[in-house]
Scaffold this active site. Structure first.
Site, PDB file in Angstrom:
ATOM      1  N   GLY A 271      -1.183  63.263  34.461  1.00 40.15           N
ATOM      2  CA  GLY A 271       0.176  63.178  33.927  1.00 40.15           C
ATOM      3  C   GLY A 271       0.526  61.728  33.696  1.00 40.15           C
ATOM      4  O   GLY A 271      -0.332  60.848  33.798  1.00 40.15           O
ATOM      5  N   ALA A 272       1.779  61.493  33.386  1.00 37.51           N
ATOM      6  CA  ALA A 272       2.200  60.123  33.084  1.00 37.51           C
ATOM      7  C   ALA A 272       2.245  59.269  34.337  1.00 37.51           C
ATOM      8  O   ALA A 272       2.112  58.050  34.263  1.00 37.51           O
ATOM      9  CB  ALA A 272       3.566  60.147  32.417  1.00 37.51           C
TER      10      ALA A 272
ATOM     11  N   GLY B 133       0.290  59.741  37.106  1.00 37.49           N
ATOM     12  CA  GLY B 133      -0.975  59.611  37.820  1.00 37.49           C
ATOM     13  C   GLY B 133      -1.883  60.794  37.553  1.00 37.49           C
ATOM     14  O   GLY B 133      -1.630  61.604  36.660  1.00 37.49           O
ATOM     15  N   THR B 134      -2.940  60.865  38.345  1.00 40.49           N
ATOM     16  CA  THR B 134      -3.925  61.935  38.172  1.00 40.49           C
ATOM     17  C   THR B 134      -3.917  62.819  39.411  1.00 40.49           C
ATOM     18  O   THR B 134      -3.839  62.315  40.540  1.00 40.49           O
ATOM     19  CB  THR B 134      -5.324  61.321  37.977  1.00 40.49           C
ATOM     20  OG1 THR B 134      -5.256  60.428  36.867  1.00 40.49           O
ATOM     21  CG2 THR B 134      -6.364  62.386  37.689  1.00 40.49           C
TER      22      THR B 134
ATOM     23  N   LYS C 120      -2.157  63.748  44.350  1.00 38.24           N
ATOM     24  CA  LYS C 120      -1.728  63.015  43.155  1.00 38.24           C
ATOM     25  C   LYS C 120      -1.864  61.528  43.454  1.00 38.24           C
ATOM     26  O   LYS C 120      -1.148  61.001  44.311  1.00 38.24           O
ATOM     27  CB  LYS C 120      -0.289  63.370  42.811  1.00 38.24           C
ATOM     28  CG  LYS C 120       0.207  62.674  41.548  1.00 38.24           C
ATOM     29  CD  LYS C 120       1.454  63.329  41.019  1.00 38.24           C
ATOM     30  CE  LYS C 120       1.743  62.906  39.599  1.00 38.24           C
ATOM     31  NZ  LYS C 120       2.680  63.785  38.935  1.00 38.24           N
TER      32      LYS C 120
ATOM     33  N   ASP D 227      13.403  65.970  36.544  1.00 41.78           N
ATOM     34  CA  ASP D 227      12.365  66.083  35.526  1.00 41.78           C
ATOM     35  C   ASP D 227      11.869  67.524  35.466  1.00 41.78           C
ATOM     36  O   ASP D 227      10.677  67.794  35.423  1.00 41.78           O
ATOM     37  CB  ASP D 227      11.214  65.124  35.838  1.00 41.78           C
ATOM     38  CG  ASP D 227      10.289  64.930  34.643  1.00 41.78           C
ATOM     39  OD1 ASP D 227      10.734  65.220  33.510  1.00 41.78           O
ATOM     40  OD2 ASP D 227       9.142  64.512  34.838  1.00 41.78           O
TER      41      ASP D 227
HETATM   42  N1  ATP Z   1      -0.396  70.893  43.753  1.00 39.37           N
HETATM   43  C1  ATP Z   1      -1.165  71.137  42.699  1.00 39.37           C
HETATM   44  N2  ATP Z   1      -2.136  72.052  42.745  1.00 39.37           N
HETATM   45  C2  ATP Z   1      -2.890  72.321  41.682  1.00 39.37           C
HETATM   46  N3  ATP Z   1      -2.770  71.694  40.509  1.00 39.37           N
HETATM   47  C3  ATP Z   1      -1.813  70.770  40.385  1.00 39.37           C
HETATM   48  C4  ATP Z   1      -0.963  70.438  41.464  1.00 39.37           C
HETATM   49  N4  ATP Z   1      -0.092  69.502  41.044  1.00 39.37           N
HETATM   50  C5  ATP Z   1      -0.385  69.258  39.764  1.00 39.37           C
HETATM   51  N5  ATP Z   1      -1.416  70.010  39.365  1.00 39.37           N
HETATM   52  C6  ATP Z   1      -2.015  70.015  38.027  1.00 39.37           C
HETATM   53  O1  ATP Z   1      -2.387  68.711  37.701  1.00 39.37           O
HETATM   54  C7  ATP Z   1      -2.060  68.415  36.354  1.00 39.37           C
HETATM   55  C8  ATP Z   1      -1.343  67.085  36.282  1.00 39.37           C
HETATM   56  O2  ATP Z   1      -0.154  67.153  37.035  1.00 39.37           O
HETATM   57  P1  ATP Z   1       0.971  66.075  36.888  1.00 39.37           P
HETATM   58  O3  ATP Z   1       2.099  66.465  37.741  1.00 39.37           O
HETATM   59  O4  ATP Z   1       0.401  64.721  37.083  1.00 39.37           O
HETATM   60  O5  ATP Z   1       1.213  66.204  35.363  1.00 39.37           O
HETATM   61  P2  ATP Z   1       2.494  66.609  34.533  1.00 39.37           P
HETATM   62  O6  ATP Z   1       3.504  67.228  35.399  1.00 39.37           O
HETATM   63  O7  ATP Z   1       2.003  67.346  33.340  1.00 39.37           O
HETATM   64  O8  ATP Z   1       2.910  65.204  34.040  1.00 39.37           O
HETATM   65  P3  ATP Z   1       4.134  64.348  34.433  1.00 39.37           P
HETATM   66  O9  ATP Z   1       3.636  63.405  35.479  1.00 39.37           O
HETATM   67  O10 ATP Z   1       4.392  63.703  33.155  1.00 39.37           O
HETATM   68  O11 ATP Z   1       5.221  65.246  34.903  1.00 39.37           O
HETATM   69  C9  ATP Z   1      -1.230  69.544  35.845  1.00 39.37           C
HETATM   70  O12 ATP Z   1      -2.009  70.247  34.912  1.00 39.37           O
HETATM   71  C10 ATP Z   1      -0.963  70.433  37.008  1.00 39.37           C
HETATM   72  O13 ATP Z   1      -1.155  71.765  36.648  1.00 39.37           O
END
Ligand code: ATP
Length: 576
Positions: A17-18, A20-21, A48, A142
């Site tokens: 995501g924006a 982090g990973t 994350k 958000d």
């Molecule tokens: N606790 C978790 N368990 C499983 N997968 C997760 C978890 N948290 C996030 N993910 C997966 O990791 C990916 C990246 O998540 P992240 O929250 O960084 O991205 P986002 O929400 O799309 O971006 P942003 O940071 O812009 O909100 C997503 O596809 C999400 O489905």
């Protein structure tokens, strides 16, 4: 496998995501007392890892540590549990429960919209999560489908809200100083877009957008650029799709009120949505239908909404946790502005924008903020105001205002009465046409007894979040969509002078002379007649003294000329 702290190691990335990973990770050892969940060695978790830009910002590290207790204490069946926070060197990481299942954005993209009942029930659970966090003074800020994870088990889906606190971290003065921003254009509440004081009502707005998207497959406001989308949040009304039943539309409209004070509290939203789901379900009885139709009365606002600290006018920046970001600054236009993923229309897939981007161009919906000109980064003091001129508006405000001005102008110029529009005006035939038959008004749902049919295959009573029926539409909206985009009043035009009827030429037959066959023939005829008259009526014959008729003389002349031409030809060949 990369270790994270001494307790975890990363296995494989799940997504980026924006901020982090997110990694699938495993616990090496039981975590210490500072973790909310100690865990067992070998247990799978999600971690994350925040971007280096965030992790290397001392303001963010400080805030991360301060927020630790907020993030760790937020527990609710519909919130992804944060188990631990890791701060190690330049690494900041959130250890969470691993959720096996897609996020709601991906699910929507792959499966299409939900039935109204399914959408209402799913959003009700998200509203439950919001109610719990708001009661704890935490505003998500958000909310979007990408931040809702769907845990799937036994054919059921359980939504879990994630990324709590990330917007708060990114509110760091370090970020605002360089004009970076947090948020996602399609889900930004009007007050956030304008940099006005924010409360927990911003999450209700986000929930309204999400609900709209669940039933229609797309958020209500879209546009070619993020600024356009923000502008719509500020001034446009959402368009009601025909598939949304009245009671659900009432909820959506209230959540999307421009005025945050009109939006319901999260708790009332959850209650209202459940009442709606019951009342629009296939087996609803008359009492449930009536309750759903009166849902507006349930959607009472929060008398004491949680304030977002450090936003302009926020009631009490220390209400949740002490922040070192300084006093509330009314000039701080906004410290969290949206950006979106390149290549996408501005909408659901947009990641939260936290870091500055230099991507520009009209087609690039990330181009919300002007790129910070070199040398200007750092001109903005805490909370986004210019250290040299606190009265000056934030550049983003200027951008938004300029866009608004542009749009207003465009609107006025764009609206053209079809009769005035030269591209649309057609010759008006005075043919009497039969009036098109109005389709018969759809029968309104009877007030008594259960409704015929439901909202798709996954109705409330079937216990799932069913898909939107593609053709079967059981419930027609009871009212026509109110005309929301009335064209601006046209200034009165001076009455046109009636046109003079076209003057026909006095000489109906054109004799243009050369170049026109008709003219040529006519001219030759005139010459013939004239020469004949001259020959017959003038003393020319006598002068010639031959007494020959005109035609004989003419024949002689032709003979003479042809003889002369023949002689010329003979002479020239003889000379050779
Ligand atoms: N606790 C978790 N368990 C499983 N997968 C997760 C978890 N948290 C996030 N993910 C997966 O990791 C990916 C990246 O998540 P992240 O929250 O960084 O991205 P986002 O929400 O799309 O971006 P942003 O940071 O812009 O909100 C997503 O596809 C999400 O489905």
């Amino acid at each position: 496998m990369r270790p994270v702290g001494s307790k975890y190691f990363l296995e494989e990335p799940l997504g980026r995501g924006a901020t982090g990973t997110v990694w699938r990770a495993r616990q090496r050892e039981t975590a210490g007392a500072e973790a909310a969940v100690a865990g067992q060695p070998g247990e799978t978790v999600a971690i994350k890892v925040l971007k280096e830009e965030l992790a290397s910002d001392p303001d963010i590290v400080m805030r991360f540590l301060r927020e630790r207790s907020v993030l760790l204490r937020l527990t609710h069946p519909n919130i992804v549990r944060v188990r631990d926070l890791v701060v190690e060197g330049d690494l900041l990481a959130l250890v969470m429960d691993l959720v096996e299942g897609p996020d709601l954005h991906r699910y929507l993209r792959e499966n299409g919209p939900f039935s109204p009942v399914g959408a209402a029930l799913l959003t009700a659970q998200i509203a439950d999560a919001l109610a719990a966090s708001h009661a704890d003074g935490v505003v998500h800020r958000d909310l979007k489908p990408a931040n809702v994870l769907l845990r799937q088990y036994g054919g059921q889906m359980h939504p879990l809200l994630t990324d709590f606190g990330i917007a708060r971290l990114a509110d760091s003065p370090g970020l605002t100083r360089t004009q970076e921003f947090v948020g996602t254009p399609a889900y930004v509440a009007p007050e956030s877009a304008e940099g006005r004081p924010q409360t927990s009502a911003v999450d209700i707005y986000g929930a309204g957008i999400l609900l709209y998207e669940l039933v229609t497959g797309r958020p209500p406001f879209a546009g070619g650029s993020a600024l356009e989308v923000l502008h719509q949040h500020l001034s446009a009304e959402p368009r009601r799709p025909s598939t949304v039943p009245d009671p659900l539309w009432t909820v959506i409209e209230r959540c999307l009120s421009k005025n945050p004070d009109r939006r319901p509290s999260a708790e009332n939203l959850a209650r209202g949505l459940r009442v709606v789901a019951e009342g629009i379900g296939v087996h609803a009885n008359s009492a449930q239908i009536a309750a759903a139709e009166n849902v507006g009365a349930l959607l009472l606002p929060d008398p004491d909404p949680a304030a977002v600290p450090d936003t302009p006018g926020a009631a009490d920046p220390t209400q949740v946790l002490p922040h070192g970001a300084g006093a509330v600054d009314p000039n701080a236009a906004t410290s969290f502005l949206p950006h979106t993923g390149a290549g996408n229309p501005v909408g659901a897939a947009d990641p939260t924008a936290v870091l500055p981007t230099n991507r520009g161009g009209a087609a690039d919906p990330t181009a919300v903020m002007p790129p910070v000109p070199p040398g200007q980064a750092g001109q903005y003091g805490q909370q986004g105001h210019r250290s040299g001129g606190p009265e000056e508006p934030h550049p983003w405000q200027n951008q938004l205002r300029a866009a608004r001005d542009r749009n207003e102008q465009t609107q006025v110029q764009q609206y053209l009465d079809p009769d005035e529009d030269p591209l649309r005006r057609r010759p008006q035939r005075q043919v009497a046409r039969p009036q098109p038959q109005q389709p018969p008004q759809r029968q309104q749902r009877p007030q008594q007894g259960p409704p015929q049919g439901g909202y798709g295959q996954g109705g409330y009573d079937q216990g799932g979040y069913g898909r939107q029926p593609q053709q079967r539409q059981q419930y027609a909206p009871q009212q026509q969509q109110p005309q929301r985009y009335a064209p601006p009043p046209q200034p009165e035009r001076p009455a046109r002078e009636p046109r003079q009827p076209r003057q026909r030429s006095a000489n109906p037959m054109k004799i243009p002379g050369l170049g026109c066959l008709k003219g040529c023939l006519f001219t030759i005829l005139i010459l013939f007649v004239a020469s004949w008259l001259i020959w017959e009526l003038s003393p020319l014959q006598e002068w010639i003294g031959t007494g020959k008729s005109y035609w004989q003389q003419l024949g002689d002349i032709v003979d003479t000329v042809s003889k002369w031409i023949g002689d010329l030809g003979g002479n020239s060949s003889g000379q050779q």
